[in-house]
Every structure is written in C-alpha cells, then in structure tokens.
Design a protein around this motif. Structure first.
Motif, PDB file in Angstrom:
ATOM      1  N   HIS A   1       0.920  -1.208   0.097  1.00 49.63           N
ATOM      2  CA  HIS A   1       0.059  -0.106   0.021  1.00 49.63           C
ATOM      3  C   HIS A   1       0.955   1.237   0.066  1.00 49.63           C
ATOM      4  O   HIS A   1       1.651   1.337   0.968  1.00 49.63           O
ATOM      5  CB  HIS A   1      -0.983  -0.029   1.257  1.00 49.63           C
ATOM      6  CG  HIS A   1      -1.687  -1.266   1.566  1.00 49.63           C
ATOM      7  ND1 HIS A   1      -2.899  -1.641   0.931  1.00 49.63           N
ATOM      8  CD2 HIS A   1      -1.078  -2.420   2.281  1.00 49.63           C
ATOM      9  CE1 HIS A   1      -3.159  -2.498   1.194  1.00 49.63           C
ATOM     10  NE2 HIS A   1      -2.259  -3.096   1.998  1.00 49.63           N
TER      11      HIS A   1
ATOM     12  N   ILE B   1       9.048   2.882  -6.653  1.00 48.46           N
ATOM     13  CA  ILE B   1       8.695   4.150  -6.024  1.00 48.46           C
ATOM     14  C   ILE B   1      10.044   5.029  -6.515  1.00 48.46           C
ATOM     15  O   ILE B   1      10.944   4.497  -6.597  1.00 48.46           O
ATOM     16  CB  ILE B   1       8.586   4.026  -4.351  1.00 48.46           C
ATOM     17  CG1 ILE B   1       9.698   3.286  -3.886  1.00 48.46           C
ATOM     18  CG2 ILE B   1       7.279   3.186  -4.157  1.00 48.46           C
ATOM     19  CD1 ILE B   1       9.582   3.241  -2.170  1.00 48.46           C
TER      20      ILE B   1
ATOM     21  N   VAL C   1       6.377   2.793   1.573  1.00 52.19           N
ATOM     22  CA  VAL C   1       5.237   2.240   1.132  1.00 52.19           C
ATOM     23  C   VAL C   1       5.056   1.259   2.638  1.00 52.19           C
ATOM     24  O   VAL C   1       5.765   1.069   3.478  1.00 52.19           O
ATOM     25  CB  VAL C   1       5.283   1.349  -0.002  1.00 52.19           C
ATOM     26  CG1 VAL C   1       5.535   2.187  -1.216  1.00 52.19           C
ATOM     27  CG2 VAL C   1       6.495   0.340   0.102  1.00 52.19           C
TER      28      VAL C   1
ATOM     29  N   GLU D   1       6.404  -0.027   7.656  1.00 53.49           N
ATOM     30  CA  GLU D   1       6.726   1.083   6.592  1.00 53.49           C
ATOM     31  C   GLU D   1       8.141   0.630   6.042  1.00 53.49           C
ATOM     32  O   GLU D   1       8.870   0.724   6.975  1.00 53.49           O
ATOM     33  CB  GLU D   1       6.610   2.367   7.045  1.00 53.49           C
ATOM     34  CG  GLU D   1       5.161   2.962   7.117  1.00 53.49           C
ATOM     35  CD  GLU D   1       5.223   4.410   7.197  1.00 53.49           C
ATOM     36  OE1 GLU D   1       6.026   4.946   7.860  1.00 53.49           O
ATOM     37  OE2 GLU D   1       4.176   5.165   6.942  1.00 53.49           O
TER      38      GLU D   1
ATOM     39  N   HIS E   1      11.445   1.461   2.900  1.00 54.48           N
ATOM     40  CA  HIS E   1      11.791   2.339   1.753  1.00 54.48           C
ATOM     41  C   HIS E   1      13.208   1.674   0.992  1.00 54.48           C
ATOM     42  O   HIS E   1      13.464   2.082   0.239  1.00 54.48           O
ATOM     43  CB  HIS E   1      12.383   3.729   2.299  1.00 54.48           C
ATOM     44  CG  HIS E   1      13.268   3.644   3.367  1.00 54.48           C
ATOM     45  ND1 HIS E   1      14.544   3.794   3.217  1.00 54.48           N
ATOM     46  CD2 HIS E   1      13.183   3.647   4.568  1.00 54.48           C
ATOM     47  CE1 HIS E   1      15.430   3.678   4.162  1.00 54.48           C
ATOM     48  NE2 HIS E   1      14.443   3.641   5.248  1.00 54.48           N
TER      49      HIS E   1
END
Length: 261
Positions: free
Chosen positions: A21, A27, A33, A69, A71
């Motif tokens: 999500h 990205i 995300v 989360e 990255h």
C-alpha cells in the motif's frame, strides 16, 4: 481414514497474504510504502499476542507488527506463527525523472488494468504519451492514469510513458523505463479449497470451488522488467527485480457419508 485426512487438511495453515500500500512496486528514492501481512492465526487462546516475522531477503527485520513501513529496495516476505512464509513482493527504488507504475497484484482477463506515469516527486507531466510495445496508445495534455477497462491477454506486453516537466522551464521529452505486463487468462483463476464441517451427526463434505479472477484477493503476479533507456537529463537508475510468478492452489472435492450401524 477420511476423518484423518480432514484433520490433516485443517491442521495445515495456508501462506499469509502479503500486500503493498499503495499498490505500486516502483517508488522514488526517499518515499515509503506500507507492507501488510494477513494470515493464519491459531484458534487456541494464548497468553501472548500472535507475532509476525518480516524478512528482507534472508535478513530478519526487527519488527513483529502486522504492518510495517519500508523504503529499502529488495524482496520482502512475512510469516505468521505456525504458518509457511508468504509469497514475495519485490520493491524497486528509482532515480528516474519518470516512472511507470503498475499494480503488484494479479490482473486477469475482464478486469481493469491501470497504469500511472509519475513525474519526479509528483511533478506534473505534460504532453504525456503511453506506449504499448513501442506504439503510442494514449495521449494526455497533463498527468493522468491510463486505464484498460477490460483487459485481454492481447494487452500483455511492454509499456512505457514519456512526457515533459517544468524544472523550472519545460524540459525535452523524457521516457520512463519499460515495464512488462502480463494479463492472465480468466480460466487460470486460483482454485480455492472449501471445507464445510457440519455437526457431528451430519455428513462431512469437502468441496472444490473455483473463484473468479480475484479469488482470495490474490493471483499471479505482474512481471516487471526495467528497460535500458538512457536520457541525458535524468539521474541514474537502480535495477529493478522481477515480481513473483503465478501461484495456484488446487483442491479435490470428495464426499463421505457414515455407513450403516
């Protein structure tokens, strides 16, 4: 014999479902995300909460929450206690001026296929073109998603987008890396095993049900491949890993009725 088979089936938990999500596997550098792990939990009451294990490649991450989360680019998996490890999700981080984003989840015939051409940190993209196998298929004056309302297998192929950005004045046309997209045939939808355990005196039935293209919310993964386009005005690009291939689960339906006593 059948009772033993049912007990073994019930005792074998399914893989947890790993979701992303927002649902894009590419990205920009510096963005984050959220990964979510939904899976099997024992029916027994326990004093301690059920924990979730997270893996980046072969590295165990220091988190036990249901969602995290991230990255960092790489291959992510999760595992709930007592269940197998989930199928992977490949996350790629890009330094391009433009990236073409497609969903990480399966796309089957008859479903919409949505693509998004993003400018660096959401800068508006002007004179936006989408390409399918090198041929232009859609033009927009400025940033907009390209949607195929009902995808077909013929919509599979390599996609790319191009456009200009004002940084601060309007740039020359820039191109995203190419992305390979595969639309799965509807008849390859996941077969889901259905178990219905009735009361002790009622017949025990095992059924095989085939769900539609989004059975269980998961299916075969889209394959993403980075192209080798070079543009003098964009930063260097990191390589992108391929997403996982199809996953199928098949079940055989049988009926058992107690014999006469």
């Amino acid at each position: 014999m059948w009772e033993l088979t049912v007990l073994l089936l019930l005792a074998t938990p399914e893989k947890p479902i790993l979701s992303l999500h927002p649902p894009w596997t590419t990205i920009f550098k510096g963005e984050k995300v959220t990964l979510r792990c939904d899976g099997y939990h024992p029916l027994l009451l326990e004093l301690r909460p059920i924990s979730t294990l997270w893996y980046l490649g072969h590295l165990l991450l220091p988190s036990y929450k249901k969602s995290i989360e991230v990255h960092t680019p790489g291959v992510y998996r999760c595992q709930t206690r007592g269940a197998p490890v989930s199928d992977p999700i490949h996350l790629s981080v890009s330094n391009d001026w433009l990236i073409l984003q497609v969903p990480y989840a399966a796309v089957f015939e008859g479903e919409p296929l949505v693509m998004r051409c993003r400018g660096w940190y959401d800068k508006i993209v002007y004179k936006l073109h989408y390409y399918h196998d090198g041929q232009p298929v859609r033009y927009f004056h400025s940033s907009a998603n390209y949607t195929v309302p009902q995808a077909r297998t013929s919509d599979s192929g390599r996609y790319q987008c191009s456009g200009t950005m004002r940084i601060p004045v309007e740039s020359a046309p820039m191109f995203s890396a190419k992305v390979a997209v595969t639309v799965q045939e509807a008849r390859h939808a996941t077969a889901v095993r259905l178990l219905q355990v009735q009361s002790a005196r009622a017949p025990l039935r095992l059924g095989c049900g085939v769900h539609g293209p989004r059975a269980g919310g998961r299916g075969a993964g889209i394959v993403l491949v980075r192209g080798g386009y070079s543009h003098p005005q964009r930063p260097e690009t990191q390589p992108m890993a391929a997403t996982p291939g199809p996953r199928f689960s098949l079940g055989l339906g049988v009926h058992h009725r107690p014999g006469p006593r």
